[in-house]
Each structure stands twice: as C-alpha cells, then as structure tokens.
Design a protein around this motif. Structure first.
Motif, PDB file in Angstrom:
ATOM      1  N   UNK A  35      33.566  43.454  55.330  1.00  0.00           N
ATOM      2  CA  UNK A  35      34.127  42.118  55.516  1.00  0.00           C
ATOM      3  C   UNK A  35      35.600  42.195  55.905  1.00  0.00           C
ATOM      4  N   UNK A  36      36.332  43.159  55.334  1.00  0.00           N
ATOM      5  CA  UNK A  36      37.731  43.315  55.700  1.00  0.00           C
ATOM      6  C   UNK A  36      37.872  43.603  57.191  1.00  0.00           C
ATOM      7  N   UNK A 253      47.034  41.459  58.300  1.00  0.00           N
ATOM      8  CA  UNK A 253      46.136  40.323  58.549  1.00  0.00           C
ATOM      9  C   UNK A 253      44.956  40.298  57.577  1.00  0.00           C
ATOM     10  N   UNK A 254      44.520  41.475  57.140  1.00  0.00           N
ATOM     11  CA  UNK A 254      43.314  41.516  56.297  1.00  0.00           C
ATOM     12  C   UNK A 254      43.634  41.599  54.809  1.00  0.00           C
ATOM     13  N   UNK A 255      44.904  41.683  54.450  1.00  0.00           N
ATOM     14  CA  UNK A 255      45.274  41.783  53.037  1.00  0.00           C
ATOM     15  C   UNK A 255      44.674  40.663  52.193  1.00  0.00           C
ATOM     16  N   UNK A 258      41.265  41.490  50.835  1.00  0.00           N
ATOM     17  CA  UNK A 258      41.145  42.499  49.778  1.00  0.00           C
ATOM     18  C   UNK A 258      41.322  41.887  48.393  1.00  0.00           C
ATOM     19  N   UNK A 259      41.938  40.719  48.352  1.00  0.00           N
ATOM     20  CA  UNK A 259      42.181  39.991  47.091  1.00  0.00           C
ATOM     21  C   UNK A 259      42.981  40.836  46.109  1.00  0.00           C
ATOM     22  N   UNK A 260      43.913  41.606  46.651  1.00  0.00           N
ATOM     23  CA  UNK A 260      44.783  42.444  45.827  1.00  0.00           C
ATOM     24  C   UNK A 260      46.228  42.034  46.081  1.00  0.00           C
ATOM     25  N   UNK A 261      46.945  41.722  45.000  1.00  0.00           N
ATOM     26  CA  UNK A 261      48.328  41.258  45.130  1.00  0.00           C
ATOM     27  C   UNK A 261      49.342  42.388  44.999  1.00  0.00           C
TER      28      UNK A 261
END
Length: 317
Positions: A35-36, A253-255, A258-261
């Motif tokens: 998906x990323x 763009x894809x960060x 990833x749902x990672x802060x």
C-alpha cells in the motif's frame, strides 16, 4: 462528405481503443508495504504512459487476500511461494514473481543476557506467524544442525499478533521475539538488539544466495493473456521501489501511509524496506529456494509444504 464523416468516425473509434487500458485488480492489505508503494507505482505507470489501470481492493489480512485471489475477485496479491507450490500440487496454475527478500528478525532487549541461540534455553520466546511460520521452522533447523538443540522443546513459546508481541517484550513478559521485519524495525529504533535475521539463518544453513520471501502471485493463464500489461506493472513496481529508496521527496509522500510519527523509526523502516530489494532472480536463486523448500518440508513434517518433496514446476514465473 460521407467519406469525411466515415474517416472522422474511424478516428474517434481508434482513439477510443487507444484510451482503453488493461485493468489489473490488486489485493492490498491496509497499512502494508504494498500500500505504501502504490502512489509511487501509479506515478511510474502514468509517467511511462503504460496501458495499465490499477483497481485496488483492500483486504483485511493475508488469508483474506488469498481467498480473494482464488475466488477470482482480484488478479494479483503479494504472498509467498511455498503457498504457490502447494496450490500447484493440487492442480492450480498460480505462479510467483519476486517482490522482496526481506524476512523476520529475532530480537532481544539491548541489555539482555541472550547472545546466542543456546542462551534461549528456558526463555519465553514470542513468535509471530504461528507454529508453521517459515522463520521459526528455519530457526529450529539451524539450532538442530549447529547445536543439536531442540529449540521447540527448549523455549516457552508465545504465539501472538506482531504488535502484541512488541508490546510484550517491552513489558518484559517475553525474553525474545521472532517478528516480521517492519515490527522488528520499530524495536530496532528503540534500541533492541538483533540476535539473528532471516538471511543469517539461511547462511548458517549453507544457503548463501538471496531467496525472495514475498512475491506477486497471479494465475499463469491470466499472465499469458496479459503479458504486456503485467510486464509494465512489474517494471513500474521495481522502479517505484528504487525511487522510494533513492528519493527523499518520494519517501516523504508516503510517510502518512506508514502511520509512524517517530523519525528514528521511519529511518529504520526505510533502511530495512530498501534492504529487501531484489537484485537478481534467476536459476541460482531459484535453486536456493528449492533447498529452502526441502528444509521446510522436513522441519514441518509436510504440514507447511504438503506431501510433495519437491518444489512444483511452474512455481516461479
């Protein structure tokens, strides 16, 4: 006048045919690596003016993706070649094209006294994927070959979902965890130590060539009917991975996907993701996969591979 009308009609018709694209229905797990990649992959298809249009179907988990593929609801998913070989043994015509060679990782806390497989004796070991997880089976094989150690009997096994296992090792409820690479990357960012990873396990078993763990899976008959579109899709996928690994702008763009802060975790995630890029896939690598198959067949007592002692012909596209 009639000739001009006919010519105009033919031109409009031709443009209509030119605009038609082959639709590839792809089953994708929400939050997964594929998906990323999709935004970058679609950018590549657009830039190359490929005759391909993606129809994205989100699936809940790996099993849901397999069901969608087998039922004909999607054309492509990402899964493993062991499953493909088992299907071919039963007469199905699914086949596998490599996507990534990254694998699981055995991790311990930074200050843990566990420094070898021998040190796992009597410890609580968290294992993602269940009894038939490939990394777990191969780790048992390695312990038997190198240490004459029955790892299965030597540890207290804890099977759970990957996120839960990460939480358990943080809380000290387990001593070590064999988890999927992206969950291992999260632990790595917090200072946890790698005891051994999938590549090192294979090397310890005498298999030095890279073996793809995950790949695109589709029907051979479908591939034969859509060769050009499939090739465009696969080439765009390779380029998308290279772009995400070489371009900081593309990665930014894809960060959100990833749902990672945390920036440190993102860094480890990207490093490990890029380390899984397939550089070569030919006869040498496929023969290495056959060796892995034999090891898994023996260790799982056929439970993972099925009855066949050989990897089925046509497993690899």
């Amino acid at each position: 006048m009639k000739f001009k009308v006919l010519l105009l009609s033919l031109l409009l018709s031709a443009n209509g045919f030119a605009a038609e694209k082959t639709v590839i229905r792809i089953g994708v797990q929400s939050g997964g690596t594929v998906e990323w990649e999709l935004p970058a992959l679609q950018d590549e298809l657009k830039a190359k003016q490929a005759d391909v249009q993606l129809d994205i179907h989100h699936v809940a988990n790996t099993e849901a993706g397999k069901i969608a593929l087998q039922s004909g609801a999607v054309d492509i998913i990402v899964s493993d070649w062991i499953w493909v070989s088992g299907l071919r043994e039963k007469g199905a015509d699914f086949t596998f094209y490599p996507y990534s060679d990254i694998s699981g990782v055995l991790m311990v806390p930074k200050d843990s006294g566990i420094h070898s497989l021998q040190d796992l004796k009597g410890k609580r070991l968290g294992i993602a994927g269940g009894e038939l997880d490939k990394n777990w089976l191969l780790l048992q094989t390695l312990a038997k070959q190198q240490l004459d150690m029955d790892l299965d009997a030597s540890v207290e096994k804890v099977f759970a979902a990957p996120p839960l296992l990460n939480e358990q090792i943080k809380q000290g409820r387990i001593d070590a965890v064999l988890n999927y690479w992206h969950f291992a990357a999260r632990l790595e960012a917090e200072g946890y130590r790698t005891l051994i990873d999938g590549r090192s396990i294979l090397q310890g078993l005498g298999i030095s060539d890279s073996v793809a763990n995950l790949g695109y899976i589709f029907k051979q008959s479908w591939a034969d009917r859509h060769k050009q579109a499939l090739r465009q899709f696969l080439d765009a996928g390779k380029q998308a991975k290279q772009t995400l690994c070489s371009s900081d702008a593309a990665w930014q763009k894809i960060i959100p996907l990833t749902k990672i802060d945390d920036e440190t975790t993102r860094k480890h995630l990207r490093q490990n993701y890029c380390a899984g890029n397939i550089e070569h896939w030919g006869e040498t690598e496929q023969k290495a996969a056959e060796k892995v198959y034999l090891l898994l067949h023996k260790q799982s007592k056929q439970a993972l591979t099925g009855k066949s002692e050989q990897l089925q012909p046509g497993t690899f596209w």
